[in-house]
Design an enzyme around this catalytic site. Structure first.
Site, short mmCIF file in Angstrom:
data_model
loop_
_atom_site.label_atom_id
_atom_site.label_comp_id
_atom_site.label_asym_id
_atom_site.label_seq_id
_atom_site.Cartn_x
_atom_site.Cartn_y
_atom_site.Cartn_z
N GLU A 102 47.22 -25.74 12.98
CA GLU A 102 46.28 -25.77 11.85
C GLU A 102 46.93 -25.27 10.57
O GLU A 102 46.94 -24.07 10.31
CB GLU A 102 45.03 -24.94 12.17
CG GLU A 102 44.03 -24.96 11.01
CD GLU A 102 42.74 -24.20 11.27
OE1 GLU A 102 42.61 -23.60 12.34
OE2 GLU A 102 41.87 -24.20 10.38
N LYS B 74 45.08 -29.83 13.32
CA LYS B 74 43.81 -29.48 12.69
C LYS B 74 44.04 -29.26 11.20
O LYS B 74 44.42 -28.17 10.77
CB LYS B 74 43.23 -28.21 13.35
CG LYS B 74 41.95 -27.71 12.67
CD LYS B 74 41.20 -26.73 13.54
CE LYS B 74 40.00 -26.16 12.80
NZ LYS B 74 39.06 -25.48 13.67
P1 13P Z 1 35.49 -24.20 9.37
O1 13P Z 1 35.12 -25.56 9.93
O2 13P Z 1 34.30 -23.32 9.11
O3 13P Z 1 36.47 -24.30 8.26
O4 13P Z 1 36.23 -23.44 10.57
C1 13P Z 1 37.11 -24.13 11.35
C2 13P Z 1 38.19 -23.23 11.77
O5 13P Z 1 38.39 -23.00 12.94
C3 13P Z 1 39.04 -22.64 10.74
O6 13P Z 1 40.15 -22.03 11.33
#
Ligand code: 13P
Length: 339
Positions: free
Chosen positions: A176, A218
């Site tokens: 991510e 992500k």
């Molecule tokens: P949000 O969808 O609230 O941005 O959170 C997703 C997430 O896991 C961020 O690390």
């Protein structure tokens, strides 16, 4: 081992299902509870996560759930560990393993995510507790003269080392690299920063011998900053997001699971729907935290009497997003459902 990772990664996003990010740290969930005037105790947090994980029919739309360290050690009222509750519904248990973003030395205003020390041992324990995938979040901030290449590369390197350790442990890494949407930048600037971030992230993943077929990405959507006076519509978000990803994300990646990043619930659904309609070589779906939970949390309000209606609100949001992942959502579908 490689085949198991590939199968797990594909299973999480199969049939347009997505991921529930319920991995708020104790500090973050306290903020969410504070917003509805609820005290954040360990028992209240357990009750809240139980509400989400046992919601009827959530498994039709959710293929994986990301938990926090405290949560994966907790159990439902009947004593069944949460990881088993999820697995019994064919929902794959996941775990957040990073230790948070810290100020990066020498880079004012920028952050680097920590948590590699001791990670091998922690992954082994989480696998025993039932986790089959993990998450590590890097944060890239847009500002005057930032992000720097030093910040992007440090985060990409940490993501790649985390991903390699996950795969060694038989755990699918969710990678991510989040470009924040909090600034006043244009969507074109987001396109540029997201492009540079993805370029270095995949460079490091390949250098560290990460098997892309056993990992999920992500990312943020390519979107206008919150403070930008000109907010690009969903069609433009979709066009630029897919263009950016076609250039920088190998087709070997078995799924792209977008974060919501501060978008409202319906915005996050509408934008995912527009992106899915354009489409690409990878399954495209959601890994939302706030955009799946905001209304459900407000409906629950900490009271046992509201559990069922909060579960219905959550299952509805999840279903809307699974429809959006297929490109089959429309605003009328929101209105048809009485909750
Ligand atoms: P949000 O969808 O609230 O941005 O959170 C997703 C997430 O896991 C961020 O690390």
């Amino acid at each position: 081992m490689a085949h198991e990772l590939h199968d797990t990664a594909r299973a999480i996003v199969a049939d347009h299902r997505g991921i529930l990010a319920a991995d708020e740290s104790t500090g973050t969930i306290k903020k969410r509870f504070d917003a509805i005037g609820l005290e954040s105790t360990e028992e209240k947090r357990r009750q809240y996560r139980q509400l989400l994980f046992t919601a009827p029919e959530m498994e039709d739309s959710i293929g994986g759930v990301i938990m926090y360290d405290e949560t994966i050690r907790q159990a439902a009222d009947d004593g069944t560990p949460f990881a088993d509750v999820l697995a019994s519904k064919n929902v794959i248990p996941g775990i957040k393993v990073d230790a948070g973003a810290q100020d990066q030395a020498g880079f004012p205003g920028e952050k680097v995510t920590e948590g590699l020390d001791g990670l091998r041992g922690r992954l082994e324990e989480y696998r025993e507790l039932g986790a089959r995938f993990a998450k590590w979040r890097a944060v890239i901030t847009i500002g005057e003269a930032i992000p720097s290449v030093g910040c992007i590369r440090a985060n990409a390197h940490a993501l790649a080392r985390y991903a390699a350790l996950c795969q060694e442990a038989g755990i699918v890494p969710i990678v991510e690299p989040e470009v924040l949407m909090d600034a006043d930048n244009t969507i074109e600037r987001c396109f540029d920063v997201t492009s540079r971030t993805l370029k270095w992230t995949f460079h490091e993943l390949l250098v560290q011998r990460v098997d892309l077929r056993g990992a999920l990405l992500k990312p943020n959507m390519v979107i206008s900053g919150k403070g930008c006076p000109e907010q690009a519509p969903a069609s433009r978000i979709a066009e630029l997001t897919v263009e950016c990803f076609l250039t920088h994300v190998p087709a070997a990646i078995p799924g792209i699971v977008f974060l919501s990043g501060g978008q409202s619930e319906v915005e996050a659904t509408e934008n995912l729907n527009a992106i899915s309609k354009v489409g690409g070589p990878w399954p495209l779906t959601f890994s939302y935290g706030r955009a799946l939970q905001a209304s459900a949390l407000a409906t629950w309000n900490g009271e046992a009497a509201n559990v069922e209606s909060a579960q219905a609100v959550f299952a509805h949001r999840a279903r809307m997003n699974a429809l959006a992942a297929a490109g089959d959502w429309s605003a009328e579908l929101e209105e048809q459902v009485a909750v």
